[in-house]
Design a protein around this motif. Structure first.
Motif, PDB file in Angstrom:
ATOM      1  N   UNK A  67       0.949  -1.076  -0.041  1.00  0.00           N
ATOM      2  CA  UNK A  67       0.089  -0.071  -0.038  1.00  0.00           C
ATOM      3  C   UNK A  67       0.952   1.231   0.132  1.00  0.00           C
ATOM      4  N   UNK A  68       0.517   2.210  -0.895  1.00  0.00           N
ATOM      5  CA  UNK A  68       1.283   3.418  -0.890  1.00  0.00           C
ATOM      6  C   UNK A  68       0.268   4.612  -0.518  1.00  0.00           C
ATOM      7  N   UNK A 127       6.902  -2.792 -10.603  1.00  0.00           N
ATOM      8  CA  UNK A 127       6.403  -3.430 -11.622  1.00  0.00           C
ATOM      9  C   UNK A 127       7.368  -4.092 -12.584  1.00  0.00           C
ATOM     10  N   UNK A 128       8.593  -3.332 -12.698  1.00  0.00           N
ATOM     11  CA  UNK A 128       9.778  -3.872 -13.446  1.00  0.00           C
ATOM     12  C   UNK A 128      10.459  -5.182 -12.821  1.00  0.00           C
ATOM     13  N   UNK A 137       1.160  -6.294  -6.542  1.00  0.00           N
ATOM     14  CA  UNK A 137      -0.157  -5.616  -6.411  1.00  0.00           C
ATOM     15  C   UNK A 137       0.241  -4.372  -5.507  1.00  0.00           C
ATOM     16  N   UNK A 138       0.089  -3.200  -6.245  1.00  0.00           N
ATOM     17  CA  UNK A 138       0.258  -1.883  -5.407  1.00  0.00           C
ATOM     18  C   UNK A 138      -1.238  -1.060  -5.357  1.00  0.00           C
ATOM     19  N   UNK A 156      -4.866  -8.259   3.091  1.00  0.00           N
ATOM     20  CA  UNK A 156      -4.332  -6.948   3.609  1.00  0.00           C
ATOM     21  C   UNK A 156      -2.988  -6.752   3.181  1.00  0.00           C
ATOM     22  N   UNK A 157      -2.252  -5.545   2.706  1.00  0.00           N
ATOM     23  CA  UNK A 157      -0.767  -5.317   2.285  1.00  0.00           C
ATOM     24  C   UNK A 157       0.115  -6.089   3.419  1.00  0.00           C
ATOM     25  N   UNK A 158       1.136  -6.370   3.107  1.00  0.00           N
ATOM     26  CA  UNK A 158       2.277  -6.892   4.015  1.00  0.00           C
ATOM     27  C   UNK A 158       3.255  -5.551   3.903  1.00  0.00           C
TER      28      UNK A 158
END
Length: 356
Positions: A189-190, A212-213, A219-220, A249-251
């Motif tokens: 999560x950003x 992504x590279x 998943x962002x 949930x995000x890690x």
């Protein structure tokens, strides 16, 4: 009742009279001209010390049309970044015989332009502007329309009218992505402010492109607030509640600004999550509390001194008549991976294992 007469301020003519030289000679000595005879220069210095003479900046600068004053406008003074920036700029201005006058725009573009207009009225020699959003705001437009000398810092990219100096936010965020991906995070999560700020765009784009590279199917998630603490707190609360209902949930969380890091940490603790066992956290910008809390919070450290030094070097070069097209300078940041970052899987990260 007796009235004491106010002591008259010594003038350059008083110094000249005591030293036995002309006022022009005194002016040359105080300006650092080396062609004055050493004995005459020493008499001037002795007279200055004896009389307690100080240059009257208003009187002298009116003759030059510009005062020996540098203006600095920051979005706010509460953060360590902008507080330290003003301190650095002040010292650098004084080294060159100038006085720094600093003001806060209070994150308002309207106030930013108003403060800048007052500085223009004061005939400041130059301005260091950290705009509220980016290099295309109304204050920068005012500077350009009125022929002001200035440099733009922090929340800026390249500009066709003014030199810019800022941290290399994109490269720093790419390094954060590399670190998190390298530790195995695949759902991140950003969080940040609205994308109008140039630095927010650079940080988000730099992070997303590198992640992504490295892992195309990473998943962002992105949560952006148009203002700061309370709206972001509500958005985060809603985001995590919805994730809990889906059993996910995000890690890891990457905060693009300092107050967002504190909001994220507060939300973690409210839910009983611990870094890095349950979730990892990285913040853009460092602060003393991030270093002394446990666990210490990983951070992107901005090069405040280098930005200030570059900005003042560029500004005074322009004040001294330097020409040429405006240049954009990016100063590298440091990424410090502290104890708040670990690998996913060491705590209840997945499968709805949220601890409420």
């Amino acid at each position: 009742m007796a009235h004491r007469q106010a002591q008259r301020r010594s003038s350059i003519h008083d110094v000249a009279s005591r030293a036995g030289v002309s006022a022009a000679t005194v002016s040359k000595v105080l300006a650092g001209v080396t062609t004055v005879k050493p004995e005459n220069a020493q008499r001037v210095f002795d007279a200055v010390e004896h009389l307690g003479y100080r240059v009257d900046p208003l009187a002298s600068d009116m003759r030059r049309a510009k005062r020996r004053i540098i203006g600095a406008i920051m979005p706010e003074f509460e953060s360590e970044f902008f507080g330290q920036m003003v301190s650095e700029l002040e010292g650098l201005a004084e080294q060159r015989g100038y006085t720094l006058v600093a003001a806060s725009s209070r994150e308002s573009e309207a106030r930013e332009k108003e403060v800048l207009a007052r500085m223009h009225d004061w005939r400041v020699a130059g301005v260091v502007l950290a705009p509220v959003r980016n290099e295309h705001g109304p204050a920068a437009g005012f500077m350009k329309a009125n022929g002001m000398t200035g440099v733009l810092i922090d929340r800026v990219l390249a500009d066709d009218a003014f030199d810019t100096v800022s941290a290399d936010s994109a490269a720093a965020s790419a390094e954060v992505a590399r670190e998190l991906i390298g530790k195995g995070h695949r759902h991140i999560l950003v969080i940040g402010l609205g994308q109008q700020a140039a630095t927010v765009r650079a940080r988000l784009d730099g992070f997303r492109a590198k992640a992504l590279e490295l892992v195309p199917d990473v998943r962002i998630d992105v949560v952006l607030s148009e203002s700061e603490v309370e709206p972001l707190r509500a958005l985060l609360h809603d985001y995590f509640d919805k994730g809990a209902k889906r059993g996910e949930r995000p890690t890891a969380v990457y905060s693009l600004f300092l107050k967002g890091t504190l909001v994220a940490l507060s939300e973690f603790r409210r839910r009983g999550w611990h870094c890095p066992d349950d979730i990892s956290l990285v913040g853009f910008d460092d602060a003393e509390w991030m270093q002394v809390t446990w666990p210490a919070i990983a951070a992107v450290v901005q090069p405040v001194r280098q930005i200030a030094a570059q900005a003042m070097d560029v500004l005074f070069a322009r004040i001294d008549g330097g020409d040429g097209p405006p240049k954009a300078r990016l100063e590298p940041c440091k990424v410090l991976m502290r104890e708040s970052v670990g690998s996913p899987g060491s705590g209840p990260h997945s499968g709805g294992g949220n601890r409420q």
